[in-house]
Design a protein around this motif. Structure first.
Motif, PDB file in Angstrom:
ATOM      1  N   MET A   1      -7.137   0.623  -1.809  1.00 56.01           N
ATOM      2  CA  MET A   1      -6.103  -0.389  -2.004  1.00 56.01           C
ATOM      3  C   MET A   1      -5.603  -0.933  -0.670  1.00 56.01           C
ATOM      4  O   MET A   1      -5.249  -2.113  -0.560  1.00 56.01           O
TER       5      MET A   1
ATOM      6  N   ASN B   1       0.816  -1.215   0.000  1.00 61.50           N
ATOM      7  CA  ASN B   1       0.000   0.000   0.000  1.00 61.50           C
ATOM      8  C   ASN B   1       0.846   1.260   0.000  1.00 61.50           C
ATOM      9  O   ASN B   1       0.490   2.261  -0.624  1.00 61.50           O
TER      10      ASN B   1
ATOM     11  N   ILE C   1       1.992   1.659  -3.542  1.00 60.56           N
ATOM     12  CA  ILE C   1       0.859   2.136  -4.348  1.00 60.56           C
ATOM     13  C   ILE C   1       0.591   3.613  -4.051  1.00 60.56           C
ATOM     14  O   ILE C   1       0.324   4.413  -4.953  1.00 60.56           O
TER      15      ILE C   1
END
Length: 463
Positions: free
Chosen positions: A447, A410, A413
């Motif tokens: 996400m 994460n 991302i």
């Protein structure tokens, strides 16, 4: 009021050059009891900028009365220093003739800043009250786009032909009483009034009278197109360390100049504007009417509410997984929250780099690669810490491995979203400061939940 009744006017400012509360209260009390003379005596020592601050500090309902009480001190310089919202309120209390008189005292750029925010009827009334030359200059400035060099520039400048000598220029400066008195350099123009160079005053003062201006001037200069956005103007001043610069129209003719004092205001305004846009706080001015602030902020919150539905949907899809292991519900916000912070860090750096022209198409790939490396390093560090902590706290190495892996993914991302979202908005000519945080937050939350709950499910952690 006797002299003994007056507060110590030599100490109206505190150590940070701000008006003291007791001084502001004394002025307000004088205005409330109708003692205009006392109010004028209190404000007499104030610099125009401090007097403008005084108007911002008094309650809104007292500003019109204060303006009437100290009308003799309320000149164009004070009005130019005022906060936009406060200035609008003060101007509403003045007649069109009074506003025109104040505008006539100012350089064109400051006069335009005062008049441009008036409604159409008031604007026409003020323009009619101006003398023809001032009216023509201001109407021309208002014809340019808002926040452009044309609005920002002042028409008051000194321009001389290239064939003149230094002596000719000096005689001209001394003989012409209508010339502007505030300038740092002289612009040299050709017969078509196109700038061909600049000459600093220090050069003229130190050069013999017989020397031609063309032999003293610097031919290299930075020209500002009249339709250039003010943010780009500020970047040019910063990049080339300019004090003033010529503004040219579409035909290359000299139409005005911009000085560094105007650019300082732009840099301050643009920096504050980007920070407030990132937070969705609108203009973020404490003098802004409550209704306007409400409308600006509630739109942002409603948009966030809509985008928050996606993370909620993802959580709902993993309801069965959460039911089997309630601990996951307690740990989910950690993954999403850390990812959100990481994304915000990268987004802030990217938006600033775009605003200052540090990030362009030439170095986009390098910037993305840099941020991904930083995200990977940050993600690995935080993942190791949270994975170890969860393993020790819950005595479950598998849960520690799942949350550590989710955190790493994460944060990576988030780093990508933090740089990709602003870049994408910029490529589509949208202001990245306005909408970036919405999409970055939505991405990191969604996400974060998806990766963490997905890994928990496929790993058999809840089996």
């Amino acid at each position: 009021m006797t002299e003994l009744d007056l507060p110590d006017t030599t100490s109206e400012l505190d150590e940070d050059d701000r008006l003291k509360p007791e001084f502001v209260r004394a002025v307000c009390e004088a205005v409330d009891r109708g003692d205009d003379e006392a109010a004028r005596e209190l404000v007499e020592p104030l610099h125009p900028a401090d007097l403008a601050d005084l108007f911002e500090l008094v309650p809104g309902e007292q500003r019109a009365a204060l303006a009437a009480a100290i009308a003799e001190r309320l000149n164009g310089d004070v009005l130019a220093e005022m906060n936009d919202w406060v200035r609008d309120a003060v101007i509403e209390a003045l007649t069109a003739t009074q506003v025109a008189d104040l505008a006539a005292q100012l350089d064109t750029d400051d006069a335009v800043a005062i008049i441009e925010d008036l409604d159409d009827a008031e604007q026409r009334a003020v323009l009619r009250a101006l003398d023809p030359d001032d009216r023509a200059a201001i109407e021309e400035a208002l014809s340019y786009p808002e926040e452009s060099a044309g609005r920002l520039m002042q028409r008051e400048l000194v321009a001389v032909p290239e064939h003149w000598t230094v002596g000719d220029a000096l005689d001209y400066l001394r003989a012409d009483d209508v010339l502007t008195t505030d300038f740092w350099e002289i612009f040299v123009v050709d017969p078509a009034h196109k700038p061909v160079g600049t000459c600093q005053l220090s050069w003229i003062l130190r050069t013999p009278r017989s020397v031609a201006i063309g032999d003293v001037m610097a031919r290299e200069q930075t020209l500002i197109p009249v339709d250039m956005d003010q943010e780009e103007v500020a970047l040019r001043f910063q990049k080339y360390a300019l004090i003033s610069a010529a503004v040219v129209d579409g035909g290359g003719r000299l139409v005005g100049m911009i000085t560094v004092d105007d650019v300082v205001h732009i840099i301050q305004a643009e920096a504050g504007e980007d920070a407030l846009l990132l937070s969705g706080a609108g203009e973020g001015d404490i003098n802004e009417p409550i209704r306007d602030s409400y409308k600006a902020r509630v739109r942002w919150l409603i948009t966030n509410l809509i985008t928050a539905l996606l993370p909620a949907t993802i959580i709902g899809a993993f309801g069965a997984t959460i039911d089997k292991m309630v601990t996951l519900a307690a740990l989910m916000p950690i993954v999403a929250g850390l990812g959100g912070n990481a994304g915000t860090q990268t987004m802030a750096v990217t938006v600033r780099a775009l605003a200052t022209n540090q990030l362009t198409q030439s170095n986009t790939v390098r910037a993305i690669r840099r941020e991904m490396i930083i995200a990977l390093m940050n993600g690995a560090t935080v993942a190791a810490l949270i994975g170890t902590g969860v393993t020790l706290w819950f005595g479950n190495p598998q849960l520690g491995a799942v949350i550590g892996s989710a955190m790493l993914l994460n944060v990576v991302i988030a780093g990508f979203a933090g740089v990709f979202v602003p870049l994408t908005l910029d490529r589509f000519n949208a202001d990245p400061a306005v909408a970036s945080s919405i999409f970055v937050t939505m991405t990191t939350d969604s996400m974060g939940f998806l990766v963490f709950l997905g890994l928990a499910t496929v790993s058999g952690l809840t089996g």
